[in-house]
Design a protein around this motif. Structure first.
Motif: not given
Length: 123
Positions: A44-51, A53-62, A64-67, A79-85
């Protein structure tokens, strides 16, 4: 907490999908939310996370910039918007809720999990 993920499907490489995860059972604003994925034979691989209340987000390097991860408190949905799949994005995608602690990329911190939604990318 109950989580219901949806929005997966078959898409061509370079295309887009938006995953949704509807939450119920507790106050949505009290938990951090994450997306993870798992391909056959892989961990299982981390993709993204959001806090919570304060909108902090994390993304995996793979991804980042697309999702983009976002949340709508009025709809109790993340939601998870995934572009350039890419073909390597194909996996079963899970949403998860963490009701304790700081925002994390570690799946072990997440307490509640949705059932998963399949993303298939054709080349």
């Amino acid at each position: 907490v109950q989580l219901q993920a949806s929005g997966g499907g078959l898409v061509q490489a370079g295309g887009s999908l938006r995953l949704s995860c509807a939450a119920s059972g507790r106050t949505f604003s009290t938990y951090n939310m994450g997306w993870f994925r798992q391909a056959p034979g892989k961990e299982r691989q981390f993709v993204a996370a959001i806090s919570r209340s304060d909108g902090i987000t994390y993304y995996s390097d793979s991804v980042k910039g697309r999702f983009t991860i976002s949340r709508d408190g009025a709809k109790n949905t993340v939601f998870l918007q995934m572009n350039s799949l890419k073909s390597e994005d194909a996996a079963l995608y899970y949403c998860a809720a963490d009701i304790t602690g700081r925002l994390s990329k570690n799946y072990k911190q997440y307490t509640y999990w949705g059932q998963g939604t399949q993303v298939t990318v054709s080349s």
